[in-house]
Design a protein around this motif. Structure first.
Motif: not given
Length: 229
Positions: A92-93, A10, A202, A170, A39, A8, A73-76, A89
């Motif tokens: 964390d990512h 990133v 990563s 990520k 990813a 998916q 970013i990562a689905g956000h 974000l």
């Protein structure tokens, strides 16, 4: 590249734009950038100096505003997030490595890698184990207690790589990460960076103007006239 990791995106950029006013003249640096990074994928961002590579990385890193388009970013959806959510974000990512190492001069190599983990809320003993693991992997096992002024340029940049990966991001963003080093050292540090990023699982977006270094990565995108080719 481990294809099984690319399941998916990133990060996704959709129609990203950025303009500046200079002397009453509008300058369009980014003119509708679209990019998706999966990813575990390492992408080289090629372009000459002044082409907007750093501006693009600042956008993905949520380091400043003023951008149009979408950054996911990562689905956000970052462009719809408030300041606190964007900070989370980043924490964390995302991880960052710059051309200049920006290490804290009053702290040794291990402490420079421990500190961002403490900021993220990790217990000190866990943060120290993680720092020692990364620095050892980068060949700095005997240099952990040295301050930056006692390290060579290549060693300083390897500490910066460890710091960028300390919180298991990520996505690692690297802006000319070996651009301040001589050619031989640059090649060694980049090889270690790529090896460690792959080992960690990563994804990475690495800006460079060096075609030879870019060829070591999984995919190359070129920034030209504000769009990606």
């Amino acid at each position: 590249m481990n294809r099984s990791l690319i399941s998916q995106a990133v990060v996704e950029l959709r129609g990203l734009t950025r303009s500046f006013e200079q002397g009453g003249v509008r300058i369009d640096v980014l003119r509708g950038v679209n990019l998706s990074i999966g990813a575990g994928e390492i992408v080289a961002l090629l372009g000459p100096s002044g082409s907007g590579k750093s501006t693009l990385l600042q956008a993905v890193g949520l380091l400043e505003g003023g951008f149009g388009g979408e950054i996911v970013i990562a689905g956000h959806a970052a462009e719809k997030s408030n300041a606190q959510a964007r900070t989370e974000l980043r924490r964390d990512h995302l991880g960052f490595v710059y051309q200049f190492h920006h290490l804290l001069p009053d702290f040794d190599a291990r402490e420079n890698v421990v500190l961002p983990q403490l900021v993220a809320g990790k217990p000190r003993d866990e943060a120290e184990r993680r720092a020692e693991e990364l620095l050892t992997e980068l060949g700095l096992g005997e240099r952990m207690t040295h301050r930056p002024s006692k390290l060579s340029g290549g060693e300083q940049q390897r500490v910066a790589v460890a710091r960028g990966l300390a919180n298991r991001p990520k996505l690692l963003l690297a802006d000319e990460p070996t651009g301040n080093l001589d050619e031989a050292t640059s090649g060694r540090v980049l090889e270690q960076l790529l090896s460690l990023v792959r080992e960690e699982g990563s994804a990475a977006l690495i800006a460079t103007h060096n075609e030879r270094l870019a060829q070591r990565m999984d995919r190359i995108v070129r920034l030209h006239d504000g769009v990606l080719e």
